[in-house]
Write an enzyme that holds these catalytic residues in place. Structure first.
Site, PDB file in Angstrom:
ATOM      1  N   CYS A 205       0.843  -1.190   0.000  1.00 30.53           N
ATOM      2  CA  CYS A 205       0.000   0.000   0.000  1.00 30.53           C
ATOM      3  C   CYS A 205       0.886   1.251   0.000  1.00 30.53           C
ATOM      4  CB  CYS A 205      -0.903   0.002   1.233  1.00 30.53           C
ATOM      5  SG  CYS A 205      -2.165  -1.273   1.211  1.00 30.53           S
ATOM      6  N   CYS A 230       1.811  -8.497   6.526  1.00 29.89           N
ATOM      7  CA  CYS A 230       0.450  -7.961   6.634  1.00 29.89           C
ATOM      8  C   CYS A 230      -0.475  -8.906   7.387  1.00 29.89           C
ATOM      9  CB  CYS A 230      -0.104  -7.675   5.235  1.00 29.89           C
ATOM     10  SG  CYS A 230      -0.414  -9.141   4.222  1.00 29.89           S
TER      11      CYS A 230
END
Length: 235
Positions: A205, A230
């Site tokens: 991201c 993540c």
């Protein structure tokens, strides 16, 4: 599928037998071994993911490619995704249940900065849990030398759905190095993210990705936040 204990034992034996085999041979074996199962791969369109798409589509051009659009992706990442779609790849985009606006209303602005684990849980892990209910065999692009957390990645393992049932998890590139990845990409003309030519080594991201300050190639992810994964590959 098979009982969990039996499945894990079978996969451990097969995984050991596949050690040292070329990635294309592993991928071909997986398609034969699990013929008739719902086989798919996931990709965030990093270099390994792009190579894996090419490898898998050489065996079955129709293999589904699931990808999560967190709402925070770089424009360059989306462009690579669409380049594969233009080549005929079956790209299936899954989005979080909460929009960024709804997440901010519920949890406050910029959750990624205050609680990155919670943000990843909403925008990555929960969508991946939904994906697992649509597949039986999950091809991933993990490499053992990407980070310490991935050092012991087996070629064949399992991931758990939220109901406790298991998905076969395959890492055909586990034994590759970064050099192997780029050799494959250049030899086969595989599309890749141009940010990788600009000093980035791992791209997620946008708010949580920077050029690596040092250490392993994933050190530019969540830099300074004590976070390395993540959570998708902890399922």
């Amino acid at each position: 599928m098979t009982e969990p204990g039996v499945l894990r034992d079978e996969l451990a034996r097969d995984s050991a037998a596949l050690e040292g085999q070329p990635a294309d041979a592993i991928v071909a074996w997986v398609f034969r071994r699990f013929a008739g199962r719902r086989l798919a791969l996931t990709s965030a369109f990093g270099p390994e993911g792009c190579a894996l798409i090419h490898l898998a589509r050489a065996v079955d051009p129709a293999v589904p490619v699931y990808t999560i659009d967190t709402g925070y992706l770089f424009a360059e990442t989306i462009a690579v995704r669409e380049a594969f779609r233009a080549q005929g790849a079956d790209i299936r985009v899954v989005e979080p249940l909460l929009s960024i606006r709804a997440q901010a209303e519920r949890h406050g602005e910029d959750l990624f900065a205050r609680d990155p684990d919670a943000c990843c849980g909403i925008r990555k892990v929960e969508p991946m849990k939904r994906i697992l209910h649509h597949i039986d065999v999950w091809l991933t692009a993990l490499r053992r030398d990407q980070a310490e957390t991935r050092r012991h990645t087996p070629i064949l393992g399992t991931a758990a759905r939220d109901d406790g049932s298991l998905v076969v998890k395959v890492a055909p590139l586990a034994g590759w190095t970064r050099k192997d990845t780029w050799r494959y990409i250049f030899d086969h003309g595989v599309p890749y993210n141009p940010l990788l030519d600009a000093g980035y080594t791992s791209i997620g991201c946008e708010p949580c990705t920077q050029k690596p300050p040092g250490g392993d190639e994933r050190s530019g992810r969540w830099s300074g936040q004590g976070k390395t994964e993540c959570g998708i590959h902890l399922l």
